[in-house]
Scaffold this active site. Structure first.
Site, PDB file in Angstrom:
ATOM      1  CG  ASN A 179      -0.375  -0.102   2.564  1.00  0.00           C
ATOM      2  OD1 ASN A 179       0.620  -0.491   2.560  1.00  0.00           O
ATOM      3  ND2 ASN A 179      -1.018   0.771   3.473  1.00  0.00           N
ATOM      4  CD  GLU A 277       4.483  -1.145  13.492  1.00  0.00           C
ATOM      5  OE1 GLU A 277       3.310  -0.701  13.693  1.00  0.00           O
ATOM      6  OE2 GLU A 277       5.269  -0.658  14.359  1.00  0.00           O
ATOM      7  CB  CYS A 311      -2.466  -0.069   8.240  1.00  0.00           C
ATOM      8  SG  CYS A 311      -1.160   1.194   8.632  1.00  0.00           S
ATOM      9  CD  GLU A 489       8.220  -0.141  11.834  1.00  0.00           C
ATOM     10  OE1 GLU A 489       7.697   0.495  11.345  1.00  0.00           O
ATOM     11  OE2 GLU A 489       8.714  -0.955  11.396  1.00  0.00           O
TER      12      GLU A 489
HETATM   13  P1  NAP Z   1       0.578  -9.178   3.330  1.00  0.00           P
HETATM   14  O1  NAP Z   1      -0.102 -10.035   2.452  1.00  0.00           O
HETATM   15  O2  NAP Z   1       0.543  -9.592   4.998  1.00  0.00           O
HETATM   16  O3  NAP Z   1       1.915  -9.068   2.860  1.00  0.00           O
HETATM   17  C1  NAP Z   1       2.826  -8.345   3.523  1.00  0.00           C
HETATM   18  C2  NAP Z   1       4.283  -8.647   3.088  1.00  0.00           C
HETATM   19  O4  NAP Z   1       4.579 -10.106   3.663  1.00  0.00           O
HETATM   20  C3  NAP Z   1       4.369  -8.901   1.557  1.00  0.00           C
HETATM   21  O5  NAP Z   1       5.813  -8.578   1.265  1.00  0.00           O
HETATM   22  C4  NAP Z   1       4.099 -10.489   1.373  1.00  0.00           C
HETATM   23  O6  NAP Z   1       4.595 -10.644   0.184  1.00  0.00           O
HETATM   24  C5  NAP Z   1       4.950 -11.050   2.610  1.00  0.00           C
HETATM   25  N1  NAP Z   1       4.327 -12.269   2.854  1.00  0.00           N
HETATM   26  C6  NAP Z   1       3.364 -12.935   2.480  1.00  0.00           C
HETATM   27  N2  NAP Z   1       3.416 -14.264   3.234  1.00  0.00           N
HETATM   28  C7  NAP Z   1       4.536 -14.139   3.726  1.00  0.00           C
HETATM   29  C8  NAP Z   1       5.187 -15.345   4.770  1.00  0.00           C
HETATM   30  N3  NAP Z   1       4.718 -16.466   5.011  1.00  0.00           N
HETATM   31  N4  NAP Z   1       6.426 -14.935   5.380  1.00  0.00           N
HETATM   32  C9  NAP Z   1       7.080 -13.817   5.129  1.00  0.00           C
HETATM   33  N5  NAP Z   1       6.348 -12.577   4.208  1.00  0.00           N
HETATM   34  C10 NAP Z   1       5.296 -13.195   3.828  1.00  0.00           C
HETATM   35  O7  NAP Z   1       0.041  -7.841   3.424  1.00  0.00           O
HETATM   36  P2  NAP Z   1      -0.384  -7.077   2.020  1.00  0.00           P
HETATM   37  O8  NAP Z   1      -1.902  -7.344   1.884  1.00  0.00           O
HETATM   38  O9  NAP Z   1       0.872  -6.752   1.408  1.00  0.00           O
HETATM   39  O10 NAP Z   1      -0.625  -5.349   3.036  1.00  0.00           O
HETATM   40  C11 NAP Z   1      -2.009  -5.175   3.493  1.00  0.00           C
HETATM   41  C12 NAP Z   1      -2.012  -5.279   5.042  1.00  0.00           C
HETATM   42  O11 NAP Z   1      -0.798  -4.606   5.737  1.00  0.00           O
HETATM   43  C13 NAP Z   1      -3.102  -4.709   5.779  1.00  0.00           C
HETATM   44  O12 NAP Z   1      -3.673  -5.489   6.859  1.00  0.00           O
HETATM   45  C14 NAP Z   1      -2.570  -3.562   6.488  1.00  0.00           C
HETATM   46  O13 NAP Z   1      -3.425  -2.962   7.648  1.00  0.00           O
HETATM   47  C15 NAP Z   1      -1.334  -3.941   6.838  1.00  0.00           C
HETATM   48  N6  NAP Z   1      -0.343  -2.664   6.888  1.00  0.00           N
HETATM   49  C16 NAP Z   1       0.062  -2.334   8.169  1.00  0.00           C
HETATM   50  C17 NAP Z   1       0.700  -1.219   8.265  1.00  0.00           C
HETATM   51  C18 NAP Z   1       1.127  -0.727   9.762  1.00  0.00           C
HETATM   52  O14 NAP Z   1       1.976  -0.016   9.922  1.00  0.00           O
HETATM   53  N7  NAP Z   1       0.463  -1.394  10.910  1.00  0.00           N
HETATM   54  C19 NAP Z   1       1.019  -0.430   7.426  1.00  0.00           C
HETATM   55  C20 NAP Z   1       0.838  -0.775   6.109  1.00  0.00           C
HETATM   56  C21 NAP Z   1      -0.083  -1.978   5.877  1.00  0.00           C
HETATM   57  P3  NAP Z   1       3.835 -10.922  -1.083  1.00  0.00           P
HETATM   58  O15 NAP Z   1       3.217  -9.664  -1.310  1.00  0.00           O
HETATM   59  O16 NAP Z   1       4.863 -11.460  -2.046  1.00  0.00           O
HETATM   60  O17 NAP Z   1       2.684 -11.943  -0.810  1.00  0.00           O
END
Ligand code: NAP
Length: 509
Positions: A179, A277, A311, A489
């Site tokens: 995002n 996070e 998020c 962070e």
């Molecule tokens: P995601 O599906 O959890 O993926 C995040 C990262 O983790 C991606 O690089 C993903 O790779 C990788 N990943 C997936 N499976 C993994 C595994 N088993 N081991 C290690 N890494 C793995 O999240 P997203 O859909 O990209 O992002 C949206 C989410 O992020 C939302 O829930 C949002 O709230 C959260 N977010 C939180 C914050 C915060 O600061 N709290 C900030 C921004 C976003 P791939 O993309 O290649 O699958």
């Protein structure tokens, strides 16, 4: 209008390249060199297609790396760490400033790439993504230089002096979501290397372009080889092996809560330092003494910035009953006036969602809301020019009438969909706000600042804004409680996570 699908997995046509142009092939960056991955470069299944969310056109391919590539990157990081960790804080801060300067010269390129890769409006990509990516390197350079890595504490005893020093932890795995791609990657890389660690980055497979740009920038400024490495790939093939790697000492992960649980499960048995996070379901709480027009503007921004894919977005709007109807009417008018469409148009306010799969998930929640008794006041699929017919589009959607404990009101949707709820008293507002397993952020909109502060303290989250939203000071702690994460962070909290405090007790004569 249902977006067109081409295959069972729901992906859009992979081979749709604009004007037949060949896609740009990205490389991993390991040990100071751009290198191919261990897969078969001639096999299209060993690549990940990078697709414009707004149009469905493929424009690049990222390597589908595997455990062998991760091993090579971790080995390069390990080899580089002793010399890098031996530099002074000032020397490493100078490197961060050099990277900031070089990134700043690419400000427009960052914005264009980020907008194309994520589907977000160009104005947002410039003001938020490009701006913060440069600011992150500058901020941590300044902070590390000024505070000597935060390690300037002394504790005097009658007969001895304790000196706390901050030592690097070692090799850090940095995993980021789609995002805010470079914004979040730079938020980790800068403090990690500034504190003397070396890193292996794994960006989201959906948005690898600006991570590649950062590696080009780091290469151009001549950062010592192996200090920053990057492996493209998916979560299972690259992310999993990275977090489980025995030679990785700490993991900083930003992403979804379910993935965070997997990361924790793989990192914890090896006692790695871990920062998570994760997701959020944040409340915007509106009291009847608020400045209504300013509140409508602020709450709209909080709801729909980046198509609601932040998020911190305020996706549950709680309104005191005496102004509920007036607020709702103004809010819906404001939302309907938002301009959705071509992300490269400077006046666009809402772009596309990241992927067809994500659009399906978000649309599924709108369907669920109707089953749960909600009324969709505005939303649906927008009518856009033909060039966007294969993009992932959803108009900003407002749902009222749902029970506040329904799934749509408590689960993270992460799209341009908000639910609106009525409350009578402060206690009721707080109870609704806290009625979710998430605890990341929130906002309170109120005339009486004392009441705002009081309500803020009762909300079970890591961050609350009063009469504003996403007003960021990079020195403050950032992170969540409950299922929204572990650790903080930002500012000295980042410096603390990316270092090991060591106490040296000097006995006086
Ligand atoms: P995601 O599906 O959890 O993926 C995040 C990262 O983790 C991606 O690089 C993903 O790779 C990788 N990943 C997936 N499976 C993994 C595994 N088993 N081991 C290690 N890494 C793995 O999240 P997203 O859909 O990209 O992002 C949206 C989410 O992020 C939302 O829930 C949002 O709230 C959260 N977010 C939180 C914050 C915060 O600061 N709290 C900030 C921004 C976003 P791939 O993309 O290649 O699958």
């Amino acid at each position: 209008m249902e977006p067109e699908r081409c295959c069972e997995s729901g992906c859009i046509p992979c081979e749709r390249d604009r004007d037949g142009a060949a896609p740009l092939d990205l490389s991993n960056y390991i040990g100071g060199a751009f290198v191919g991955h261990s897969g078969d470069a001639a096999n299209e299944h060993d690549w990940l297609n990078v697709v414009e969310p707004a149009t469905g056109y493929r424009f690049a391919r990222a390597p589908l790396s595997g455990a062998g590539d991760v091993d090579a990157a971790v080995a390069a990081a390990r080899a580089a760490q002793p010399a890098w960790g031996a530099l002074s804080f000032g020397q490493r801060a100078d490197w961060l400033d050099k990277i900031a300067d070089a990134l700043e010269a690419k400000y427009d390129e960052i914005a264009v790439l980020e907008s194309r890769d994520t589907g977000k409006p160009i104005s947002l990509a410039r003001a938020v993504d490009a701006h913060r990516s440069v600011a992150n390197f500058r901020f941590f350079a300044g902070q590390i230089r000024e505070t000597h890595g935060g390690a300037n504490e002394r504790f005097e005893m009658d007969d001895a002096t304790n000196i706390v020093v901050a030592k690097p932890v070692g090799v850090a795995a940095l995993i980021t979501p789609w995002n805010l791609p470079l914004y979040l990657l730079s938020w980790k890389v800068a403090p990690a290397i500034g504190m003397g660690n070396t890193v292996v980055c794994k960006p989201s497979e959906l948005t690898p372009m600006t991570a590649n740009l950062l590696m080009e920038t780091i290469h151009e400024v001549g950062l010592p080889a192996g200090v920053v490495n990057l492996v493209h790939g998916d979560g299972a093939g690259a992310g999993g092996p990275l977090t489980a790697h025995p030679d990785v000492d700490l993991v900083s992960f930003t992403g979804g809560t379910a993935t965070g649980a997997k990361v924790a499960a793989s990192a914890a048995p090896q006692f790695k330092k871990l920062s998570l996070e994760l997701g959020g379901k944040n409340a915007s709480i509106i009291f009847d003494d608020c400045d209504l027009d300013a509140t409508v503007a602020g709450v709209t921004r909080a709801a729909f910035l980046n198509q609601g894919q932040v998020c911190l977005c305020g996706s549950r709007i709680l309104v005191q009953s005496s102004i509920h109807d007036e607020f709702l009417a103004k809010f819906v008018d404001t939302v309907e006036a938002m301009k959705i469409g071509n992300p490269s148009d400077e006046s666009t306010q809402l772009g596309a969602l990241i992927s067809p799969q994500h659009l399906d998930k978000v649309s599924g929640y709108v369907a669920l809301a109707k089953e749960e008794g909600g009324e969709v006041l505005t939303g649906g699929y927008p009518c856009l020019p033909k060039e966007f017919e294969h993009g992932n589009w959803l108009a900003p959607t407002v749902i009222a009438g749902l029970p506040h404990d329904s799934r749509c009101s408590t689960e993270e949707i992460f799209g341009p969909v908000v639910t609106v709820h009525k409350f009578e008293t402060e206690d009721e507002a707080v109870a609704i706000a806290n009625g979710t397993r998430y605890g990341l952020a929130g906002s309170v909109w109120v005339g009486d600042l004392d009441a705002g502060r009081r309500v803020a303290e009762k909300i079970e989250t890591g961050m609350v804004w009063v009469n504003t939203w996403l007003h960021r000071d990079l020195r403050v702690p950032f992170g969540g409680v409950k299922d929204s994460g572990v650790g903080r962070e930002g500012g000295r909290w980042s410096l603390g996570f990316f270092s090991e405090p060591m106490n040296i007790c000097l006995k006086h004569d």
